[in-house]
Design a protein around this motif. Structure first.
Motif, PDB file in Angstrom:
ATOM      1  N   LEU A 165       0.924  -1.082   0.184  1.00 27.28           N
ATOM      2  CA  LEU A 165      -0.027   0.065   0.009  1.00 27.28           C
ATOM      3  C   LEU A 165       0.730   1.325   0.117  1.00 27.28           C
ATOM      4  CD1 LEU A 165      -2.959   0.653   0.001  1.00 27.28           C
ATOM      5  CD2 LEU A 165      -2.905   0.740   2.518  1.00 27.28           C
ATOM      6  N   TYR A 166       1.924   1.259   0.820  1.00 27.99           N
ATOM      7  CA  TYR A 166       2.786   2.562   1.094  1.00 27.99           C
ATOM      8  C   TYR A 166       3.633   2.726  -0.161  1.00 27.99           C
ATOM      9  CZ  TYR A 166       6.348   5.420   3.252  1.00 27.99           C
ATOM     10  OH  TYR A 166       7.199   6.509   3.478  1.00 27.99           O
ATOM     11  N   LEU A 167       4.377   1.513  -0.711  1.00 28.19           N
ATOM     12  CA  LEU A 167       5.310   1.663  -1.863  1.00 28.19           C
ATOM     13  C   LEU A 167       4.617   1.523  -3.087  1.00 28.19           C
ATOM     14  CD1 LEU A 167       8.336  -0.163  -0.328  1.00 28.19           C
ATOM     15  CD2 LEU A 167       7.973   2.213  -0.445  1.00 28.19           C
ATOM     16  N   SER A 168       3.441   2.211  -3.440  1.00 33.07           N
ATOM     17  CA  SER A 168       2.758   2.025  -4.448  1.00 33.07           C
ATOM     18  C   SER A 168       3.347   2.681  -5.752  1.00 33.07           C
ATOM     19  CB  SER A 168       1.362   2.607  -4.300  1.00 33.07           C
ATOM     20  OG  SER A 168       1.518   3.974  -3.845  1.00 33.07           O
ATOM     21  N   ASN A 169       3.257   2.113  -6.989  1.00 31.71           N
ATOM     22  CA  ASN A 169       3.693   2.792  -8.178  1.00 31.71           C
ATOM     23  C   ASN A 169       2.911   4.151  -8.664  1.00 31.71           C
ATOM     24  OD1 ASN A 169       5.711   0.898  -8.262  1.00 31.71           O
ATOM     25  ND2 ASN A 169       4.310  -0.501  -9.453  1.00 31.71           N
ATOM     26  N   TYR A 170       3.239   4.681  -9.495  1.00 34.18           N
ATOM     27  CA  TYR A 170       2.492   6.001 -10.383  1.00 34.18           C
ATOM     28  C   TYR A 170       1.073   5.312 -10.686  1.00 34.18           C
ATOM     29  CZ  TYR A 170       1.400   9.744 -12.912  1.00 34.18           C
ATOM     30  OH  TYR A 170       0.581  10.736 -13.666  1.00 34.18           O
ATOM     31  N   PRO A 171       0.106   6.173 -10.629  1.00 33.14           N
ATOM     32  CA  PRO A 171      -0.203   7.490 -10.150  1.00 33.14           C
ATOM     33  C   PRO A 171      -0.253   7.492  -8.620  1.00 33.14           C
ATOM     34  CG  PRO A 171      -2.168   6.617 -11.009  1.00 33.14           C
ATOM     35  CD  PRO A 171      -1.222   5.443 -11.123  1.00 33.14           C
ATOM     36  N   ASP A 172      -0.174   6.599  -7.780  1.00 30.02           N
ATOM     37  CA  ASP A 172      -0.505   6.822  -6.260  1.00 30.02           C
ATOM     38  C   ASP A 172       0.670   7.382  -5.701  1.00 30.02           C
ATOM     39  OD1 ASP A 172      -2.964   5.310  -6.385  1.00 30.02           O
ATOM     40  OD2 ASP A 172      -1.892   3.608  -6.904  1.00 30.02           O
ATOM     41  N   LEU A 173       1.628   6.692  -5.697  1.00 29.73           N
ATOM     42  CA  LEU A 173       2.987   7.263  -5.209  1.00 29.73           C
ATOM     43  C   LEU A 173       2.794   7.643  -3.492  1.00 29.73           C
ATOM     44  CD1 LEU A 173       4.360   9.570  -8.034  1.00 29.73           C
ATOM     45  CD2 LEU A 173       5.340   7.097  -7.342  1.00 29.73           C
ATOM     46  N   ARG A 174       2.075   6.759  -2.811  1.00 30.73           N
ATOM     47  CA  ARG A 174       1.998   7.148  -1.577  1.00 30.73           C
ATOM     48  C   ARG A 174       3.017   7.481  -0.604  1.00 30.73           C
ATOM     49  NH1 ARG A 174      -2.051   2.802  -2.764  1.00 30.73           N
ATOM     50  NH2 ARG A 174      -3.976   3.243  -2.926  1.00 30.73           N
ATOM     51  N   SER A 202      -4.643   6.658   6.585  1.00 34.15           N
ATOM     52  CA  SER A 202      -3.974   7.711   5.767  1.00 34.15           C
ATOM     53  C   SER A 202      -3.420   7.458   4.482  1.00 34.15           C
ATOM     54  CB  SER A 202      -2.764   8.217   6.650  1.00 34.15           C
ATOM     55  OG  SER A 202      -3.360   8.978   8.042  1.00 34.15           O
ATOM     56  N   LEU A 203      -3.163   6.279   4.508  1.00 30.48           N
ATOM     57  CA  LEU A 203      -2.549   5.663   3.062  1.00 30.48           C
ATOM     58  C   LEU A 203      -3.770   5.541   2.326  1.00 30.48           C
ATOM     59  CD1 LEU A 203       0.071   2.878   4.282  1.00 30.48           C
ATOM     60  CD2 LEU A 203       0.417   4.953   3.107  1.00 30.48           C
ATOM     61  N   TYR A 204      -4.861   5.090   2.658  1.00 32.14           N
ATOM     62  CA  TYR A 204      -5.915   4.894   1.844  1.00 32.14           C
ATOM     63  C   TYR A 204      -6.523   6.328   1.303  1.00 32.14           C
ATOM     64  CZ  TYR A 204      -6.620  -0.323   1.841  1.00 32.14           C
ATOM     65  OH  TYR A 204      -6.582  -1.508   1.534  1.00 32.14           O
ATOM     66  N   VAL A 205      -6.627   7.214   2.146  1.00 22.36           N
ATOM     67  CA  VAL A 205      -7.155   8.572   1.753  1.00 22.36           C
ATOM     68  C   VAL A 205      -6.315   9.220   0.591  1.00 22.36           C
ATOM     69  CG1 VAL A 205      -8.521   8.699   3.934  1.00 22.36           C
ATOM     70  CG2 VAL A 205      -6.263   9.784   3.840  1.00 22.36           C
ATOM     71  N   VAL A 206      -5.006   8.960   0.747  1.00 24.73           N
ATOM     72  CA  VAL A 206      -4.281   9.494  -0.462  1.00 24.73           C
ATOM     73  C   VAL A 206      -4.626   9.376  -1.657  1.00 24.73           C
ATOM     74  CG1 VAL A 206      -2.058   9.940  -1.038  1.00 24.73           C
ATOM     75  CG2 VAL A 206      -2.425   9.713   1.255  1.00 24.73           C
ATOM     76  N   LYS A 207      -5.150  10.139  -2.496  1.00 26.60           N
ATOM     77  CA  LYS A 207      -5.408   9.808  -3.652  1.00 26.60           C
ATOM     78  C   LYS A 207      -4.533  10.393  -4.822  1.00 26.60           C
ATOM     79  CE  LYS A 207      -9.291   8.386  -2.329  1.00 26.60           C
ATOM     80  NZ  LYS A 207      -9.389   6.762  -2.155  1.00 26.60           N
ATOM     81  N   PRO A 208      -4.412   9.786  -6.018  1.00 27.77           N
ATOM     82  CA  PRO A 208      -3.404  10.397  -7.026  1.00 27.77           C
ATOM     83  C   PRO A 208      -3.777  11.984  -7.359  1.00 27.77           C
ATOM     84  CG  PRO A 208      -4.037   8.069  -7.581  1.00 27.77           C
ATOM     85  CD  PRO A 208      -5.047   8.511  -6.541  1.00 27.77           C
ATOM     86  N   VAL A 209      -2.724  12.599  -7.533  1.00 21.45           N
ATOM     87  CA  VAL A 209      -2.984  14.139  -7.800  1.00 21.45           C
ATOM     88  C   VAL A 209      -3.531  14.200  -9.343  1.00 21.45           C
ATOM     89  CG1 VAL A 209      -1.938  16.262  -8.414  1.00 21.45           C
ATOM     90  CG2 VAL A 209      -1.511  14.936  -6.314  1.00 21.45           C
ATOM     91  N   SER A 210      -2.879  13.390 -10.354  1.00 26.24           N
ATOM     92  CA  SER A 210      -3.310  13.291 -11.720  1.00 26.24           C
ATOM     93  C   SER A 210      -4.484  12.441 -11.781  1.00 26.24           C
ATOM     94  CB  SER A 210      -1.985  13.026 -12.318  1.00 26.24           C
ATOM     95  OG  SER A 210      -1.050  14.093 -12.215  1.00 26.24           O
ATOM     96  N   THR A 211      -5.443  13.041 -11.758  1.00 25.44           N
ATOM     97  CA  THR A 211      -6.757  12.111 -12.023  1.00 25.44           C
ATOM     98  C   THR A 211      -7.089  11.973 -13.399  1.00 25.44           C
ATOM     99  OG1 THR A 211      -8.183  13.861 -11.482  1.00 25.44           O
ATOM    100  CG2 THR A 211      -7.613  12.696  -9.678  1.00 25.44           C
ATOM    101  N   GLY A 238       3.931  14.240 -12.499  1.00 24.70           N
ATOM    102  CA  GLY A 238       2.754  13.671 -11.933  1.00 24.70           C
ATOM    103  C   GLY A 238       2.922  13.763 -10.306  1.00 24.70           C
ATOM    104  N   LEU A 239       4.033  14.450  -9.667  1.00 19.24           N
ATOM    105  CA  LEU A 239       4.008  14.584  -8.381  1.00 19.24           C
ATOM    106  C   LEU A 239       2.985  15.621  -7.640  1.00 19.24           C
ATOM    107  CD1 LEU A 239       7.979  14.275  -7.964  1.00 19.24           C
ATOM    108  CD2 LEU A 239       6.142  12.512  -8.143  1.00 19.24           C
ATOM    109  N   TRP A 240       2.877  16.757  -8.469  1.00 15.56           N
ATOM    110  CA  TRP A 240       2.019  17.914  -8.090  1.00 15.56           C
ATOM    111  C   TRP A 240       0.819  17.854  -8.920  1.00 15.56           C
ATOM    112  CZ3 TRP A 240       5.167  22.814  -6.267  1.00 15.56           C
ATOM    113  CH2 TRP A 240       5.964  22.287  -5.206  1.00 15.56           C
ATOM    114  N   GLY A 241      -0.019  18.491  -8.603  1.00 14.82           N
ATOM    115  CA  GLY A 241      -1.316  18.614  -9.533  1.00 14.82           C
ATOM    116  C   GLY A 241      -1.409  19.866  -9.871  1.00 14.82           C
ATOM    117  N   PRO A 242      -2.159  20.259 -11.077  1.00  9.80           N
ATOM    118  CA  PRO A 242      -2.271  21.797 -11.394  1.00  9.80           C
ATOM    119  C   PRO A 242      -2.879  22.532 -10.308  1.00  9.80           C
ATOM    120  CG  PRO A 242      -3.194  20.191 -13.060  1.00  9.80           C
ATOM    121  CD  PRO A 242      -2.802  19.363 -12.056  1.00  9.80           C
ATOM    122  N   SER A 243      -2.590  23.692 -10.129  1.00 10.96           N
ATOM    123  CA  SER A 243      -3.247  24.674  -9.171  1.00 10.96           C
ATOM    124  C   SER A 243      -4.409  25.303  -9.488  1.00 10.96           C
ATOM    125  CB  SER A 243      -2.258  25.856  -8.633  1.00 10.96           C
ATOM    126  OG  SER A 243      -1.196  25.455  -8.316  1.00 10.96           O
TER     127      SER A 243
END
Length: 754
Positions: A185-194, A432-441, A529-534
């Motif tokens: 769950l923690y070491l997830s690949n892109y696009p999660d990157l938790r 907390s790991l579950y509520v972290v969603k990918p920035v680039s939806t 894909g680490l940050w999302g648009p503002s």
């Protein structure tokens, strides 16, 4: 691989086989699982590892909603929040099904716990019979009881050993399953990157110490709760037969008084345990930071300052531990007094009930009705004494076991409260790991065919800014009251309405320049894909084949070969049509040629071979590490590569040759740099102005001017001239005046000499 398979047949590993095992690490199986190769005592052990399916991880999310923080911590045994958290972790992660190995071990453990209770009752009865026969002077009965005693000792000792073994095995299995689950769950690949987006400090403390403490606590608590509870039920039922109604009432009254007294004096061990774990994590994080940044600290001669920081963290921990010790003085004094002395006194009183009341009335009724039976009473005196002794010894044995069960149950109450604190920390980590969603939806990507996202990298009307305060690390989203991520405006917008496009194979390469702190690296984070648009309507077009090389190079643990192929493993390397050294005839790609292209071909010989394992972060210089990062780009050959000041420690000539080689491989480059010498390897220049307005310019090199998207709104002031080309033209005009200035200088010198 054939040598490795042969080694599993019980053969000892040779030096070459051991080196191959350490390099291989695991074998990919056809079903998608991995078989870890673990060398142990010069032999090879195989451990099969199956990744948890993504649908299972997704389906468990509903069981881990975020819990609202409540400053009033309940110290009750059945706190609803604790029960929900424990049930979620235990039955959805630790023991996911009745068919799991953990459930089987738990069932066998339960069997031995019941068996030990039954054997304890049998031993108590046999103890009374042996003493009865001894009082009777019945030698045959005494020897027969002694033989049964030794016979019962065999299953009793085996049961005790198996209970301890199964408890340790269960703890290890639970820890392994929980660790693997959180790793996936923690070491997830892109696009999660938790692991990047999780805004929770001290995660290493959660995954190492807290998981171990939780597994040990749960496995030990099961035995410490089930066995004493079962003992209380069985021993109480056995004693009630001889104690009668009065004794049974006294027995349950003792239970109730003990629970009320201990509950009144029990501190909030759960909260204290959670605070101690946090302080332990802070101290461990400080030591880890010192190890990672040792060279930088040494340059500043900051040992004294770091000692003060670590001492403060350690003293905070020690003060808390001493505070807990002081609290436990009153609690443990009361606990020992109640369990050892109050229960002992109550035990003597309970034993006296059948001897002083129940049996006295029976004997009075038996002998008092016949005055001439004194001779018979004298002849039966030994039998009466033997019967009383048997009852006393059996009841005393049962009461001692009952007191021990009650003591362990009271101690288990404290263990439950301490477990509650660890459970709260682990639950907060998983939730907390579950509520972290990918920035680039999905809304941030084009809805057309996949060829577009594979061949194009770009931004469309994107505002780029630093994350707002209160958000998770590097996120433009925060948690709402409904435990969902909602979009928020960035704290500060660095670049406004940015649009750029690069297509693979078009020969276009982009250079991003600007002053320090204007947001150049922020563009790379958004593209990666680490940050999302503002802004909500900004779109990010991210290809699958993209590699980002930061200025600070990461050197993983492993061999020299691992440094080149990272993040690929050796198993992934074997699947590619590549070799380490050049093949005969010079066909195919090889690692040696890749190192040659970055001028590092001397490393295998200097460091002792491709399989050498060192702390490469300290072994290689800054320039060598940056060239190693470029070697990874040439190994993976992505369609697009973002190079963020990744050659700042490399000489200009070597830097130029690496850029030429990257272009020859067909890699589309996006370079973030302030070096003008790199401009000739690019076709477009993006200049971030950094004037607090978010303005920027983008043009092809050689074009005199460019109109930004803000020009229509700003009129003539929005027309921004490309600074590089205009400055070159200005310098050329200035150089033409040099001869005239030189002539004028000579005239002035002549006049001054006159």
């Amino acid at each position: 691989m054939s040598r490795l398979r042969n080694a599993t047949a019980g053969k000892r590993l040779s030096a070459a086989e051991l080196t191959a095992v350490l390099q291989q690490i695991y074998i990919k199986e056809r079903d998608g699982s991995k078989t870890l190769l673990v060398p142990y005592r010069n032999r090879l052990a195989k451990v099969s590892v199956h990744e948890i399916a993504a649908d299972i991880l997704a389906s468990n999310a509903k069981h881990f909603p975020l819990q609202s923080s409540d400053s009033k911590k309940s110290k009750g045994l059945l706190d609803p929040k604790f029960v929900r958290a424990l049930r979620a972790i235990l039955f959805h992660i630790a023991i996911p099904s009745l068919k799991s190995k953990e459930a089987f071990i738990l069932a066998v453990h339960s069997f031995f716990l019941v068996a030990r209770t039954v054997l304890s009752v049998a031993v108590a009865r046999l103890d009374g019979i042996i003493v009865r026969d001894l009082v009777r002077a019945d030698a045959r009965g005494f020897l027969r009881g002694l033989g049964l005693w030794f016979a019962l000792a065999v299953p009793s000792t085996y049961t005790n050993v198996m209970i301890k073994h199964l408890q340790s095995t269960l703890a290890l299995r639970i820890r392994t399953r929980l660790t693997r689950y959180i790793h996936d769950l923690y070491l997830s690949n892109y696009p999660d990157l938790r692991y990047y987006r999780l805004g929770l400090g001290g995660v290493d403390q959660y995954i190492t110490a807290d998981i171990e403490a939780w597994a040990e606590g749960v496995s030990g608590l099961y035995g410490n709760l089930m066995k004493p509870t079962l003992d209380l039920v069985l021993f109480t039922s056995q004693l009630s037969r001889s104690l009668g109604l009065r004794g049974t009432i006294l027995l349950f009254g003792t239970y109730y008084a003990t629970v009320r007294i201990l509950k009144a004096v029990t501190p909030a061990f759960g909260k204290l345990s959670a605070v101690e774990a946090k302080l332990e994590g802070d101290y461990r994080a400080g030591m880890g930071r010192l190890g990672r940044e040792g060279e930088e600290i040494a340059f500043y001669d900051g040992g004294a300052r770091e000692r003060d920081i670590l001492t403060r963290a350690y003293m905070n921990l020690i003060r808390h531990v001493n505070f807990v010790y002081k609290i436990r003085i009153a609690y443990e004094w009361t606990e020992d007094y109640v369990i050892k002395y109050l229960w002992s006194a109550a035990g003597y009183g309970l034993i006296a009930v059948p001897l002083l009341f129940t049996r006295r009335r029976r004997l009075a009724a038996q002998f008092g009705s016949n005055p001439g039976s004194s001779l018979s009473a004298s002849s039966d005196g030994n039998e009466v004494i033997a019967s009383r002794t048997e009852t006393y010894i059996s009841n005393r044995r049962l009461l001692l076991s009952l007191a021990d069960a009650g003591g362990r149950l009271m101690y288990a109450y404290k263990d439950v409260l301490e477990l509650a604190g660890v459970t709260e920390r682990l639950y907060s980590l998983v939730s907390s790991l579950y509520v972290v969603k990918p920035v680039s939806t999905a809304s941030n990507f084009p809805s057309s065919s996949g060829d577009i996202t594979n061949d194009i990298i770009g931004l469309e009307h994107v505002d780029i800014g630093t994350p707002a305060q209160g958000t998770s690390l590097n996120e433009s989203y925060i948690l709402s009251d409904s435990a969902e991520f909602v979009h928020v405006k960035s704290q500060s917008v660095l670049i406004r309405d940015l649009s750029l496009w690069l297509r693979e194979g078009s020969g276009e390469h982009l250079m991003i320049t600007g002053s320090n702190g204007v947001g150049k690296t922020a563009i790379a984070r958004v593209l990666a894909g680490l940050w999302g648009p503002s802004n909500e309507n900004g779109k990010v077009f991210r290809p699958q084949s993209l590699m980002v090389v930061p200025q600070r190079v990461y050197m993983p643990v492993g061999t020299l070969l691992d440094q080149v192929i990272y993040p690929d493993s050796y198993a992934d390397f074997l699947e590619k049509d590549m070799s380490i050294e050049p093949r005969e005839g010079g066909s195919g790609n090889n690692i040696r040629d890749i190192l040659e292209s970055v001028f590092l071909s001397y490393l295998p010989e200097r460091e002792g071979g491709w399989s050498t394992r060192k702390e490469w972060r300290d072994v290689l210089s800054g320039g060598e590490k940056q060239r190693m990062a470029m070697a990874r780009v040439f190994y993976h050959r992505p369609k697009f590569a973002i190079l963020d000041e990744c050659t700042s420690a490399v000489s200009s000539d070597v830097e130029g040759r690496m850029y030429q080689h990257a272009r020859s491989l067909g890699i589309t480059l996006i370079t973030i740099s302030l070096r003008p010498s790199l401009m000739k390897y690019h076709t477009q220049v993006l200049n971030v102005l950094g004037d607090d307005t978010g303005r920027w310019t983008l043009a092809h090199i050689g074009q005199d001017a460019v109109l930004t998207p803000m020009a229509e709104a700003e009129g003539d002031e929005g027309e921004l001239w490309l600074g590089f080309n205009k400055e070159i033209a200005s310098l050329e005009r200035t150089l033409k005046k040099v001869d005239g200035w030189d002539k004028r200088l000579k005239e002035l010198n002549t006049l001054l000499k006159m």
